[in-house]
Design an enzyme around this catalytic site. Structure first.
Site, PDB file in Angstrom:
ATOM      1  N   ASN A 251       0.748  -1.104  -0.092  1.00  0.00           N
ATOM      2  CA  ASN A 251      -0.013   0.170   0.003  1.00  0.00           C
ATOM      3  C   ASN A 251       0.794   1.304  -0.013  1.00  0.00           C
ATOM      4  O   ASN A 251       0.483   2.389  -0.582  1.00  0.00           O
ATOM      5  CB  ASN A 251      -0.948   0.120   1.303  1.00  0.00           C
ATOM      6  CG  ASN A 251      -2.273  -0.906   1.124  1.00  0.00           C
ATOM      7  OD1 ASN A 251      -2.631  -0.894  -0.201  1.00  0.00           O
ATOM      8  ND2 ASN A 251      -2.922  -1.276   1.846  1.00  0.00           N
TER       9      ASN A 251
ATOM     10  N   GLU B 137       2.126  -3.855  -8.299  1.00  0.00           N
ATOM     11  CA  GLU B 137       1.428  -3.568  -6.878  1.00  0.00           C
ATOM     12  C   GLU B 137       0.129  -3.472  -7.356  1.00  0.00           C
ATOM     13  O   GLU B 137      -0.741  -2.727  -6.678  1.00  0.00           O
ATOM     14  CB  GLU B 137       1.900  -2.034  -6.710  1.00  0.00           C
ATOM     15  CG  GLU B 137       3.338  -1.726  -6.739  1.00  0.00           C
ATOM     16  CD  GLU B 137       4.310  -2.600  -5.814  1.00  0.00           C
ATOM     17  OE1 GLU B 137       3.685  -3.273  -5.193  1.00  0.00           O
ATOM     18  OE2 GLU B 137       5.441  -2.498  -6.014  1.00  0.00           O
ATOM     19  N   GLY B 138      -0.163  -4.482  -8.074  1.00  0.00           N
ATOM     20  CA  GLY B 138      -1.803  -4.653  -8.084  1.00  0.00           C
ATOM     21  C   GLY B 138      -2.388  -4.319  -9.835  1.00  0.00           C
ATOM     22  O   GLY B 138      -2.257  -3.159  -9.837  1.00  0.00           O
TER      23      GLY B 138
ATOM     24  N   PHE C 213     -13.117 -12.331  -5.620  1.00  0.00           N
ATOM     25  CA  PHE C 213     -11.591 -12.727  -5.944  1.00  0.00           C
ATOM     26  C   PHE C 213     -11.740 -14.178  -6.122  1.00  0.00           C
ATOM     27  O   PHE C 213     -10.820 -14.603  -7.072  1.00  0.00           O
ATOM     28  CB  PHE C 213     -10.541 -12.371  -4.776  1.00  0.00           C
ATOM     29  CG  PHE C 213     -10.383 -10.990  -4.822  1.00  0.00           C
ATOM     30  CD1 PHE C 213      -9.471 -10.582  -5.968  1.00  0.00           C
ATOM     31  CD2 PHE C 213     -10.738 -10.012  -3.959  1.00  0.00           C
ATOM     32  CE1 PHE C 213      -8.943  -9.205  -5.807  1.00  0.00           C
ATOM     33  CE2 PHE C 213     -10.532  -8.728  -4.243  1.00  0.00           C
ATOM     34  CZ  PHE C 213      -9.434  -8.337  -5.013  1.00  0.00           C
TER      35      PHE C 213
END
Length: 394
Positions: A250, A373-374, A393
């Site tokens: 994050n 990072e996503g 998910f």
């Protein structure tokens, strides 16, 4: 070419929302980018190299672990770190990636979850750029779903002082081949835990991933861990569960919200400069309606994205920033930055495919930023879960 922020890049007067101290940090990092990155980045990118001497220079600049306090870290605000990320990525995403891996990932893991001894041992030298860290979470078969990792750490011996043996593989690990210490995440009998692994430990094999079409001025590697023996002191005592690793992600995602707008702004300015100097059909490109529409659309998204980044920075500095807010910022700003870079390239015409101009390089880099990072999909589902209360998910 050095680009200064003028009325052509800040119609909304966002600079008026920044303090004098924040503006000073931005100008200092912008000067560094102009002097050290812009004159060299085409060569670094073309050669597929990251100049290791930049580590000490970035340490001296005060951007390594910039948001961390104590242990020799700069201790600056979230907004100041964001502004630095924006200016560095205006130079190249690969340079901002170095700062992100070193500070937002490796140093943050040690600062948040390490012992006092580990913090004292690593953080001051990492902040100075004397030691380089890496963050080994992703695996060949566990990218967007790190909970399915198979790298395992088993007890080596019995008793409280027993060590560990690590076996497994990691992939797409930033800085690993030039790192001194690796933050490795592995499955144990007590769940996922973090370990500090000196890069020269027997059984560690690090191989740079080449060739790449993106982030060429950065380093990503494969890591093989074959019977890697560690003492008990290698474990990060506070890192319990996957949540510890995600907390570091994050921090990196937050920096990307800002950094992507740097790549977008640089692409826009390159296109604007070109349009104001290139004549076609008897008049400047900038005087054509279609060109002006492209420039307006680019600037609109850059201003909106920068305002979003600043809002998230203020939330972070007040301790109120939430993961779903970071996901929204990362999803939006990277997606829009790619579109800005692509539109900027169209204004440059055929010349836009050369390394003399930055937009296509930025567009290629941002494809990696969009993934790490996503991915878009992961952040979309994270926001969707927040909206509906339902996880999609699995």
């Amino acid at each position: 070419m050095s680009h200064s922020t003028t009325n052509s890049t800040d119609i909304l007067e966002l600079d008026s929302l920044l303090t004098d101290e924040e503006l000073e940090v931005r100008e200092r990092v912008r000067d560094f980018t102009d002097q050290r990155i812009r004159p060299n980045i085409a060569r670094w990118y073309n050669n597929g190299e990251f100049p290791p001497e930049l580590a000490l220079e970035l340490g001296e600049l005060g951007v390594l672990g910039m948001h961390l306090h104590g242990y020799g870290c700069p201790g600056r605000s979230a907004v100041e770190y964001g502004l630095a990320a924006l200016e560095l990525e205006a130079g190249d995403s690969g340079i901002r990636t170095f700062v992100s891996v070193q500070g937002s990932l490796a140093m943050t893991a040690i600062r948040k979850w390490g012992s006092e001894e580990q913090r004292q041992q690593y953080l001051p030298r990492m902040a100075a750029g004397e030691l380089i860290g890496s963050f080994a979470l992703t695996e060949p078969s566990a990218g967007s779903d790190p909970s399915s990792m198979t790298t395992a750490a088993t007890r080596d011996g019995a008793g409280e002082g027993s060590g560990w043996v690590l076996n497994g593989a990691k992939r797409w690990i930033g800085l690993a081949s030039i790192a001194d210490v690796l933050v490795v995440w592995a499955v144990t009998e007590d769940g996922i835990r973090g370990f500090l692994v000196p890069a020269d430990t027997p059984g560690v094999t690090i191989t740079p991933i080449e060739p790449k079409l993106s982030l060429r001025a950065s380093i990503q590697c494969d890591i093989k861990l074959d019977g890697v023996r560690l003492g008990s002191e290698a474990q990060l005592p506070g890192a319990v569960g996957l949540r510890a690793a995600l907390s570091c992600l994050n921090e990196a995602r937050y920096g990307i919200v800002w950094g992507s707008m740097g790549a977008a702004r640089d692409s826009y300015l390159a296109a604007l400069d070109y349009a104001l100097n290139r004549t076609q059909f008897g008049k400047l490109l900038a005087s054509h309606q279609v060109t002006q529409e492209k420039l307006v659309n680019m600037l609109t998204e850059i201003q909106k994205g920068t305002l979003l980044a600043l809002h998230l920075g203020r939330l972070k500095d007040s301790g109120r920033l939430k993961p779903e807010q970071i996901s929204l910022g990362k999803l939006n700003n990277v997606r829009e930055a790619i579109e800005v870079a692509r539109q900027a390239r169209t204004i440059l015409g055929a010349n836009g495919i050369t390394l003399e101009h930055s937009p296509m390089r930025h567009a290629a880099n941002l494809e990696s930023v969009r993934t790490y990072e996503g991915t878009d999909e992961v952040h979309t589902l994270a926001i969707g879960q927040h909206i509906t209360g339902i996880s999609a998910f699995r």
